[in-house]
Design a protein around this motif. Structure first.
Motif, short mmCIF file in Angstrom:
data_model
loop_
_atom_site.label_atom_id
_atom_site.label_comp_id
_atom_site.label_asym_id
_atom_site.label_seq_id
_atom_site.Cartn_x
_atom_site.Cartn_y
_atom_site.Cartn_z
N ILE A 258 31.82 35.42 48.82
CA ILE A 258 32.77 36.29 48.12
C ILE A 258 34.20 35.92 48.52
N ASP A 259 34.43 35.68 49.80
CA ASP A 259 35.76 35.30 50.27
C ASP A 259 36.19 33.94 49.74
N ASP A 260 35.21 33.05 49.49
CA ASP A 260 35.52 31.69 49.05
C ASP A 260 35.64 31.54 47.54
N GLY A 261 35.53 32.65 46.80
CA GLY A 261 35.77 32.57 45.36
C GLY A 261 34.54 32.66 44.49
N LEU A 262 33.45 33.21 44.98
CA LEU A 262 32.23 33.33 44.19
C LEU A 262 32.47 34.10 42.89
N LEU A 263 33.24 35.18 42.97
CA LEU A 263 33.46 36.00 41.77
C LEU A 263 34.17 35.23 40.68
N ASP A 264 35.14 34.41 41.05
CA ASP A 264 35.84 33.60 40.05
C ASP A 264 34.88 32.60 39.41
N GLU A 265 34.00 32.00 40.21
CA GLU A 265 33.02 31.05 39.67
C GLU A 265 32.13 31.71 38.62
N VAL A 266 31.57 32.86 38.96
CA VAL A 266 30.66 33.53 38.04
C VAL A 266 31.43 34.04 36.83
N CYS A 267 32.64 34.49 37.06
CA CYS A 267 33.47 34.98 35.96
C CYS A 267 33.73 33.88 34.94
N ASN A 268 33.92 32.65 35.41
CA ASN A 268 34.23 31.53 34.53
C ASN A 268 33.08 31.17 33.60
N ILE A 269 31.84 31.47 33.99
CA ILE A 269 30.71 31.14 33.12
C ILE A 269 30.12 32.39 32.47
N TYR A 270 30.73 33.55 32.72
CA TYR A 270 30.15 34.79 32.22
C TYR A 270 30.23 34.87 30.70
N GLU A 291 26.48 43.68 35.13
CA GLU A 291 27.04 45.01 34.86
C GLU A 291 28.47 45.11 35.37
N PHE A 292 28.74 44.50 36.50
CA PHE A 292 30.09 44.51 37.05
C PHE A 292 31.08 43.86 36.08
N PHE A 293 30.71 42.68 35.55
CA PHE A 293 31.64 41.98 34.66
C PHE A 293 31.74 42.65 33.30
N ARG A 294 30.69 43.29 32.84
CA ARG A 294 30.80 44.04 31.58
C ARG A 294 31.86 45.14 31.73
N PHE A 295 31.82 45.83 32.83
CA PHE A 295 32.79 46.89 33.08
C PHE A 295 34.18 46.29 33.28
N THR A 311 38.96 37.43 42.53
CA THR A 311 38.81 37.31 43.98
C THR A 311 39.35 38.53 44.70
N THR A 312 40.40 39.11 44.19
CA THR A 312 41.01 40.26 44.86
C THR A 312 40.44 41.59 44.36
N MET A 313 39.32 41.51 43.65
CA MET A 313 38.74 42.69 43.04
C MET A 313 38.38 43.75 44.09
N ALA A 314 37.96 43.30 45.27
CA ALA A 314 37.54 44.26 46.29
C ALA A 314 38.69 45.14 46.74
N GLY A 315 39.92 44.71 46.47
CA GLY A 315 41.07 45.49 46.90
C GLY A 315 41.57 46.45 45.86
N LEU A 316 40.94 46.50 44.70
CA LEU A 316 41.38 47.40 43.64
C LEU A 316 41.10 48.87 44.00
N ASP A 318 39.90 51.25 42.30
CA ASP A 318 39.11 51.70 41.16
C ASP A 318 37.70 51.95 41.69
N ASP A 319 37.36 53.19 41.88
CA ASP A 319 36.10 53.52 42.53
C ASP A 319 34.90 53.03 41.73
N ASN A 320 34.95 53.13 40.41
CA ASN A 320 33.83 52.67 39.59
C ASN A 320 33.62 51.16 39.72
N LEU A 321 34.73 50.41 39.63
CA LEU A 321 34.65 48.96 39.72
C LEU A 321 34.19 48.53 41.11
N LYS A 322 34.75 49.15 42.13
CA LYS A 322 34.34 48.80 43.49
C LYS A 322 32.89 49.16 43.76
N GLY A 323 32.45 50.28 43.18
CA GLY A 323 31.06 50.66 43.35
C GLY A 323 30.10 49.66 42.72
#
Length: 462
Positions: A258-270, A291-295, A311-316, A318-323
């Protein structure tokens, strides 16, 4: 209540995709076969690190990846590809060489890997195959593949046939039920969630008119997966560690991803319309974030989210998104831990019932060690000794306790492939007596059975 055997009849044939054996002990490997080293083990055991370390002790080491997800281009962080600086100048093959949208089968792997391995040997080098995906290793060991039987099939396509009977290609449950009707023996050998193999069996039947189970007899049983039939003389190193150690490592590794950019990788092919049954999207860690990316994209389309990077999503705030993010990460960790258990079960089966003669190296203490010396002493040194003996001696390697594996207990066809359904665990499907017995010993299963017994006794008392 706890289980139901799917079939009581003996199973007369072999499924090469699954690696069933004949009832005879294998002869020694043929003289003159060229030698390769195969490093196997569960996710997180340190296979890639060991392969690179072997290059410090043997000349001409080149690594051939046998990982079904690392072969695709993309998702380098999620699939845990060895970074260039960690390769330490050791050539690595079959990393990021296949388009992420296509299907890459065991036959494809074999057809890519064999010329690479032979090229390394021709150069006087030592191929070290690093596997993750046991079926890929079996494709190298065996001179026979189910895919070979189906590669030149002709006739109606599966889609044409499904249209005729009113089924859709994406109706996974319906496809399995259809296979059970036309060939219950073949269906018995497939997990209901193995959608890729279900479709292959249906394609084979529709194109040839032959039942898949009728084709898997005779020489198919004898050849598939037997080390004595290998194209190469293989030294199998099984790198392992205690489950609690691997679980801890998996959890820590996901956090690092997650710290190394996993979310950006998955986001790019979503792609919200994409399926998760083909190509790179099959990788653990893609479906979990759906479900996370749909939201996320729904909020972005309305302008509620401005940032371009996930990548900075964890710092938002937004309780729903963080959940949803926390839930996805937890699911990724849980599914990876389940993968570790499946991989270890398969390796136990190969070693105990299929006579692969895996040399077991326990890396548990090395994981606890604070210095590189622990890894070198507990893992690298014993592996170097094994490989050195293997390269200098034509005799068969002994099992880890020094005894021959020829006398290992063998299971009958029915014991290996009978399906069990555990009603207590939400109708979970288990393949074979070995997997069923291990499941019954599990803590979660025992707790569920106990709860059901308590519930039943309460109802009776009322």
């Amino acid at each position: 209540m706890a289980h139901l055997a799917a079939s009581a009849a003996p199973l007369p044939s072999a499924d090469p995709d699954a690696g069933e054996e004949s009832s005879h002990s294998p002869p020694p490997p043929e003289k003159g076969l060229r030698k390769v080293v195969v490093v196997m083990g569960a996710t997180g055991a340190g296979k890639s690190r060991l392969a690179v370390d072997l290059a410090s002790h043997f000349a001409g080491v080149e690594v051939v990846s046998a990982d079904s997800m690392q072969v695709y281009g993309g998702l380098d962080v999620l699939t845990n590809k060895v970074p260039l600086h960690e390769q330490k100048g050791v050539p690595h093959h079959l990393l990021s060489v296949i388009d992420p949208s296509v299907e890459f089968t065991c036959r494809d792997f074999r057809d890519h890997a064999v010329p690479i391995i032979e090229g390394i040997l021709d150069r006087g080098g030592l191929p070290v195959i690093v596997g993750g995906t046991n079926f890929y290793i079996q494709a190298l060991v065996s001179p026979f593949l189910f895919d070979d039987m189906a590669q030149d099939i002709e006739g109606l396509t599966l889609n044409d046939h499904l249209d005729e009977i009113g089924l859709d290609n994406d109706d996974e449950a319906g496809l399995y039920e259809h296979l059970k009707k036309i060939d219950p023996v073949a269906a018995q050998r497939i997990h209901p969630n193995n959608h890729r193999k279900i479709k292959r069996y249906l394609e084979l039947y529709e194109s040839t008119g032959a039942l898949p189970s009728d084709l898997f007899q005779g020489q198919a049983t004898e050849k598939w997966g037997r080390p004595s039939n290998s194209r190469f003389d293989c030294c199998f190193l099984w790198l392992d560690a205690d489950l609690h150690v691997l679980d801890r490592y998996v959890n820590e590794r996901v956090d690092c991803m997650i710290d190394d950019g996993l979310l950006d990788e998955v986001c790019n092919i979503y792609d919200r319309e994409a399926t998760y049954t083909q190509g790179l999207r099959q990788a653990i860690g893609v479906r979990e974030f759906d479900e996370f990316f749909r939201f996320y994209f729904a909020r972005k389309e309305t302008g509620e989210i401005k940032m371009d990077s996930c990548t900075t999503m964890a710092g938002l705030h937004d309780d729903n998104l963080k959940g949803l993010l926390d839930e996805a990460v937890s699911q990724l960790k849980a599914n990876t831990r389940r993968l570790v258990r499946r991989q270890r079960r398969r390796l136990h089966r190969l070693n105990k019932y299929f006579e692969w003669n895996l040399r077991h190296i326990d890396a548990t203490e090395a994981f606890y060690g604070a210095t590189a010396d622990s890894w070198n002493m507990k893992v690298v040194k014993p592996c170097v000794d094994i490989v050195r003996d293997f390269l200098s001696d034509d005799t068969i390697l002994a099992s880890r306790d020094g005894s021959s594996v020829t006398g290992s207990p063998r299971m009958s066809s029915r014991e290996l492939w009978t399906q069990y359904v555990c009603e207590a665990c939400d109708n979970r499907v288990l393949r074979g007596t070995h997997e069923w017995e291990q499941h019954k010993q599990g803590r979660c299963h025992r707790k569920r059975v106990q709860r059901l017994k308590q519930k039943a006794s309460t109802v009776i008392s009322l």
